[in-house]
Scaffold this active site. Structure first.
Site, PDB file in Angstrom:
ATOM      1  N   GLY A   1       0.959  -1.321  -0.091  1.00  0.00           N
ATOM      2  CA  GLY A   1      -0.047   0.109  -0.074  1.00  0.00           C
ATOM      3  C   GLY A   1       0.844   1.191   0.108  1.00  0.00           C
ATOM      4  CG  ASN A   2      -0.067   4.654  -1.710  1.00  0.00           C
ATOM      5  OD1 ASN A   2      -0.922   5.561  -1.121  1.00  0.00           O
ATOM      6  ND2 ASN A   2      -0.543   4.108  -2.610  1.00  0.00           N
TER       7      ASN A   2
END
Ligand code: CTP
Length: 222
Positions: free
Chosen positions: A28-29
């Site tokens: 993810g980020n």
């Protein structure tokens, strides 16, 4: 008075995407989704019919905004294209550029003697660039650029490379700006130059960006 968006349809993508590795892990980020949600809220206040395509975030749906929740870049791509036709697309999402080539059906386990793990990632489809090149291209396509270095240079490159009308660039990784905070500074680039919105609350900056979008949609006098 700023131009209205009454009668206009806007699709906004926001938040991160999560790319599953196995049933318990993902890539993810740090995108919070706040900027995209603020743009959707401001556009609804300006009278637009807004569809927000949201990655995994913890934010309430703004008043008057329709919302579709997605998880991966592939799901976001499908939801955005399903939402066409639209007058405006604002790509505020931090879409993963790479996704695992395969999702392991069961949890990836450590094996004795293994001192590392190599992941095979493949490119995702670029929603913004594909939309800008599509026969159903919205009249105005707005991209975001989250950069740690050379914000201006990278934003101008994205404007040309992705053939979009505006690129709203921000620097990520410094305190009080970028992904996680409530404040931001945007440098909005178009073919003619650039203007700065902020520093200030994401809600105020979103309203300025939406006013600029509304202005751009007003037909030129003959
Ligand atoms: N974007 C997209 N689909 C992708 C990747 C990015 O639609 N698969 C969009 C984002 O929503 C944003 C813009 O492209 O509007 C810029 O994203 P960014 O991650 O800053 O840039 P990239 O194009 O991914 O380039 P790089 O990672 O090399 O900076």
């Amino acid at each position: 008075m700023s131009a209205s968006l009454a009668g206009r349809r806007m699709v906004v993508s926001a938040g991160p995407t999560y790319e599953d590795l196995d049933p318990v892990r993902f890539l993810g980020n740090r995108s919070s989704g706040k900027m995209g949600f603020a743009v959707a809220a401001a556009a609804a206040r300006a009278g637009a019919d807004v569809l927000l395509v949201a990655g995994p975030v913890h934010l309430p749906t703004p008043d008057g905004v329709a919302r579709v929740d997605v998880r991966s870049a592939a799901q976001m791509h499908a939801a955005v294209f399903d939402a066409l036709p639209a007058d405006v697309y604002v790509g505020a999402a931090a879409v993963a550029d790479f996704t695992p080539a395969q999702v392991a059906p069961s949890k990836i386990k450590k094996r004795p003697g293994e001192d590392g793990l190599t992941l095979h990632l493949v490119r995702t489809r670029d929603i913004l660039a594909e939309l800008a090149a599509d026969a159903r291209r919205p009249r105005l396509v707005v991209g975001f650029a989250a950069e740690t270095d050379d914000v201006d240079g990278n934003a101008r490159h994205k404007l040309a490379a992705k053939r979009v009308d505006l690129v709203a660039a921000n620097r990520v990784g410094i305190a009080g700006s970028g992904f996680e905070g409530d404040d931001n500074t945007l440098l909005v680039h178009d073919a003619a130059g650039q203007r700065r919105f902020g520093p200030g609350p994401k809600t105020a900056i979103a309203a300025e960006l939406v006013a600029l979008i509304a202005q751009r949609l007003v037909p030129e006098p003959p």
